[in-house]
Design an enzyme around this catalytic site. Structure first.
Site, short mmCIF file in Angstrom:
data_model
loop_
_atom_site.label_atom_id
_atom_site.label_comp_id
_atom_site.label_asym_id
_atom_site.label_seq_id
_atom_site.Cartn_x
_atom_site.Cartn_y
_atom_site.Cartn_z
N ASP A 1 -22.83 -15.95 -24.08
CA ASP A 1 -21.71 -16.86 -24.34
C ASP A 1 -22.25 -18.27 -24.54
O ASP A 1 -23.46 -18.49 -24.61
CB ASP A 1 -20.68 -16.78 -23.20
CG ASP A 1 -21.16 -17.49 -21.94
OD1 ASP A 1 -22.35 -17.88 -21.88
OD2 ASP A 1 -20.34 -17.67 -21.02
N LYS B 1 -20.18 -9.84 -28.22
CA LYS B 1 -20.24 -10.44 -26.89
C LYS B 1 -19.32 -9.71 -25.92
O LYS B 1 -19.73 -9.32 -24.82
CB LYS B 1 -19.87 -11.92 -26.95
CG LYS B 1 -20.08 -12.62 -25.62
CD LYS B 1 -19.40 -13.97 -25.54
CE LYS B 1 -17.95 -13.78 -25.20
NZ LYS B 1 -17.22 -15.02 -24.97
#
Ligand code: SF4
Length: 211
Positions: A142, A124
């Site tokens: 997220d 991420k």
């Protein structure tokens, strides 16, 4: 093979999000890709406002890997202790600075393979650096994006990687970086985890939750 059929209104939803969140970019403050990397590392389980409060001070004197590497881990801990998991973050940021200086001439690398080698950097964070920092095609997922993608019928993926793959199929590559922000802002302002404001949502006529 999955039987999942994505929302047929996906392109209308994306067009609406593009309009509603046209002015909204990253909430984290930074002046360089290195500062973005550190800010994203600090943001795990900490809200962006809190991270900005820390980095506004920290980056004045320690805004480069060279400068930040001058701090010992306990000194760095003291400067970031108002954010969650600060001991672990301090250790990882210090080790990342050393690796950047030792192996990358103090520059942040711009491939995912190299980025995820940095201590504390997962897929991420690497995707945020690639897309937001370098303008390369990547889409970071997220918690907001994960939730909103599910509610809007863009994905049923059980992991962030699976949701990322679904979103990358549905969203044109040129929009990946922008879509990252659209979904985050929509999740923060309207499609809250516990209390989604469906009545005032600009997507209510397109959202499978209400159809
Ligand atoms: S209608 Fe409700 S569930 Fe659907 S995107 Fe909007 S706020 Fe979220």
């Amino acid at each position: 093979m999955s039987e999942f059929k994505p929302n047929p209104n996906a392109s209308k939803i994306l067009a609406t999000l593009a309009q509603v969140y046209a002015e909204d970019g990253p909430a984290l403050e930074y002046q360089s890709v290195f500062q973005l990397l550190v800010a994203v590392m600090l943001s795990a389980q900490t809200n962006d406002n809190q991270v900005n409060k820390i980095t506004r001070q920290l980056f004045v004197d320690y805004g480069t890997p060279q400068a930040l590497a001058q701090l010992s881990v306990p000194e760095l801990e003291a400067k970031i202790q108002t954010c969650g998991l600060y001991k672990n973050k301090a250790k990882n940021i210090a080790a990342t600075c050393r690796l950047l200086l030792d192996e990358y001439g103090g520059e942040v690398p711009h491939t995912r393979e190299e980025l995820v080698r940095l201590p504390g950097v997962g897929r991420k964070t690497a995707n945020v650096v690639l897309s937001v920092g370098f303008g390369l095609p990547a889409l970071a997922v997220d918690t907001h994006i994960f939730r909103v993608a599910h509610r809007l019928g863009f994905s049923q993926g059980k992991t962030p990687d699976a949701v990322e793959a679904d979103l990358c199929r549905l969203i044109p590559e040129a929009d990946w970086a922008k879509a990252h922000h659209w979904f985050i802002w929509h999740g923060r302002r309207v499609c809250d985890a516990r209390r989604p404001n469906c009545q005032e949502c600009p997507l209510k006529h397109l959202c499978p939750q209400l159809l």
